[in-house]
Design a protein around this motif. Sequence first.
Motif, PDB file in Angstrom:
ATOM      1  N   ASN A   1      10.328 -29.934   4.011  1.00 57.83           N
ATOM      2  CA  ASN A   1       9.232 -30.487   4.800  1.00 57.83           C
ATOM      3  C   ASN A   1       9.360 -32.002   4.926  1.00 57.83           C
ATOM      4  N   PRO A   2       9.297 -32.517   6.162  1.00 57.74           N
ATOM      5  CA  PRO A   2       9.491 -33.961   6.343  1.00 57.74           C
ATOM      6  C   PRO A   2       8.399 -34.807   5.694  1.00 57.74           C
ATOM      7  N   ARG A   3       7.190 -34.216   5.511  1.00 59.59           N
ATOM      8  CA  ARG A   3       6.066 -35.007   4.976  1.00 59.59           C
ATOM      9  C   ARG A   3       6.336 -35.528   3.573  1.00 59.59           C
ATOM     10  N   LEU A   4       7.156 -34.794   2.810  1.00 56.40           N
ATOM     11  CA  LEU A   4       7.323 -35.184   1.404  1.00 56.40           C
ATOM     12  C   LEU A   4       8.450 -36.195   1.178  1.00 56.40           C
ATOM     13  N   VAL A   5       9.299 -36.385   2.183  1.00 53.14           N
ATOM     14  CA  VAL A   5      10.488 -37.217   1.957  1.00 53.14           C
ATOM     15  C   VAL A   5      10.093 -38.672   1.632  1.00 53.14           C
ATOM     16  N   ALA A   6       9.193 -39.245   2.451  1.00 54.10           N
ATOM     17  CA  ALA A   6       8.789 -40.641   2.213  1.00 54.10           C
ATOM     18  C   ALA A   6       8.041 -40.764   0.880  1.00 54.10           C
ATOM     19  N   LYS A   7       7.274 -39.719   0.545  1.00 53.90           N
ATOM     20  CA  LYS A   7       6.503 -39.729  -0.705  1.00 53.90           C
ATOM     21  C   LYS A   7       7.453 -39.735  -1.916  1.00 53.90           C
ATOM     22  N   ILE A   8       8.486 -38.939  -1.829  1.00 50.41           N
ATOM     23  CA  ILE A   8       9.477 -38.884  -2.919  1.00 50.41           C
ATOM     24  C   ILE A   8      10.223 -40.214  -2.990  1.00 50.41           C
ATOM     25  N   TYR A   9      10.593 -40.733  -1.827  1.00 48.47           N
ATOM     26  CA  TYR A   9      11.274 -42.034  -1.758  1.00 48.47           C
ATOM     27  C   TYR A   9      10.435 -43.093  -2.496  1.00 48.47           C
ATOM     28  N   SER A  10       9.110 -43.108  -2.217  1.00 49.09           N
ATOM     29  CA  SER A  10       8.245 -44.160  -2.772  1.00 49.09           C
ATOM     30  C   SER A  10       8.095 -44.070  -4.285  1.00 49.09           C
ATOM     31  N   CYS A  11       8.199 -42.878  -4.844  1.00 51.85           N
ATOM     32  CA  CYS A  11       7.969 -42.769  -6.298  1.00 51.85           C
ATOM     33  C   CYS A  11       9.240 -43.063  -7.099  1.00 51.85           C
TER      34      CYS A  11
ATOM     35  N   LEU B   1      16.731 -37.287   5.625  1.00 51.52           N
ATOM     36  CA  LEU B   1      17.062 -37.778   4.275  1.00 51.52           C
ATOM     37  C   LEU B   1      17.925 -39.027   4.354  1.00 51.52           C
ATOM     38  N   GLN B   2      18.867 -39.025   5.318  1.00 52.27           N
ATOM     39  CA  GLN B   2      19.807 -40.154   5.408  1.00 52.27           C
ATOM     40  C   GLN B   2      19.126 -41.460   5.812  1.00 52.27           C
ATOM     41  N   GLU B   3      17.922 -41.366   6.345  1.00 49.08           N
ATOM     42  CA  GLU B   3      17.176 -42.605   6.634  1.00 49.08           C
ATOM     43  C   GLU B   3      16.698 -43.249   5.330  1.00 49.08           C
ATOM     44  N   TYR B   4      16.508 -42.422   4.303  1.00 48.59           N
ATOM     45  CA  TYR B   4      15.924 -42.910   3.044  1.00 48.59           C
ATOM     46  C   TYR B   4      16.920 -42.964   1.886  1.00 48.59           C
ATOM     47  N   PHE B   5      17.951 -42.133   1.981  1.00 44.05           N
ATOM     48  CA  PHE B   5      18.864 -41.971   0.832  1.00 44.05           C
ATOM     49  C   PHE B   5      20.322 -42.058   1.283  1.00 44.05           C
ATOM     50  N   ASN B   6      21.181 -42.593   0.401  1.00 46.85           N
ATOM     51  CA  ASN B   6      22.622 -42.461   0.606  1.00 46.85           C
ATOM     52  C   ASN B   6      23.017 -41.116   0.008  1.00 46.85           C
ATOM     53  N   ILE B   7      23.537 -40.228   0.844  1.00 44.79           N
ATOM     54  CA  ILE B   7      23.874 -38.888   0.348  1.00 44.79           C
ATOM     55  C   ILE B   7      25.209 -38.962  -0.401  1.00 44.79           C
TER      56      ILE B   7
END
Length: 358
Positions: free
Chosen positions: A249-259, A318-324
Amino acid sequence: MDSYLKNEPGTNAKPLMEILHDCADGYKKFAAIKTAVEMGFFEQLTAPQTLEELAKTLRTDPRVTANLCRILVSLDLVDQENDCFKNTALSNTYLTAGSPLCQREVIQNLANGLKLWEQLTGILESGPLVASEEQYFANNLIHSLAREALCGELQRTVGLVTRFAEFKKAKKLLDLGGGHGLYAIAFAAANPDIRAYVYDFPDVAKDTRRYIREFRANRVEVIQGNFFQDNLGEGYDVVFFSSNPGGKNPRLVAKIYSCLNEGGLFINKHCFYSPEESSKSALLDMEWSLTKFAGVAKENRVYSFAGDLFFEDYLDLLQEYFNILEIYPAQDFAGYPLSKIGDALDSKTIIGTKKSRV
Ligand SMILES: C[S@@+](CC[C@H](N)C(=O)[O-])C[C@H]1O[C@@H](n2cnc3c(N)ncnc32)[C@H](O)[C@@H]1O
């Protein structure tokens, strides 16, 4: 009508009879194993016993007991030597109550699934049975997942993660929707500097604590919440997210990134779909559609929820927030062919590090 009595059918019945034979055979074997587990056969047979001794201790009918033992011998769950029966290594390891690897919760979970199938007519007529996610997960499911994971999937998954330098220097780990918490417990055991937090619904917390006690994991704690609605906390070096609603779910990606702390590891282990893929298994899709959650809407395919992204789209996000760093296919970690219903098939484990800015 006479022609039905005189002539053999033009269409051979053999394929149908083979299907029915396999169905009945499977059902009978399952009933035999489940009964033997529930009646304590495998606890008795850790040491050799004659039929008379076994039936006397279990207070069972000697003739029916003899037949059950013969079935268990045919399934390689019991060995027979002269007049004595005893467990094979398989049943000693996986079917005796005292073993941490005992799969009786898996058997119970399969039986729970079959009870749903028995209601198929009513569900076809009136639609899926409704459960709150909290109730659904607080029943036997997480125990079944826990014991099944210990058959190999957990150890392989942990092995993939612990090789990363970011894991070796981690201090704080979040097991999001961790349920039983065995992944958090294993990660904490693999790195003595880690304090791990298992995040799950309040109703699941008491069960998580049971596993924490069983594995004497004194650096693992429980956080109670709903990850769609509540805060996840902060300052994590690792977030592990496996087999959950919200995993795609896309909603959780930014939330996980922030924590996460900068450079922190995100591990996402889920069953993904591609746009052209209509189904992974018709049977699993059907079982999935027999129930619906009160909160998160399910889609028609197994492990699909409303709002989920296809694999490529989720990866792009994911690649917007994380280096895979790595994407591991199911055969590198999943329980299959150990998995009880082959449901780990086609999962992926994606490992990335938090980008400094998005
Ligand atoms: C299928 S289990 C997976 C458990 C474990 N992560 C594993 O891989 O075996 C899903 C877990 O996520 C929890 N869960 C589902 N939705 C949740 C939510 N919105 N907030 C918190 N926990 C949730 C469930 O209670 C359950 O324990």
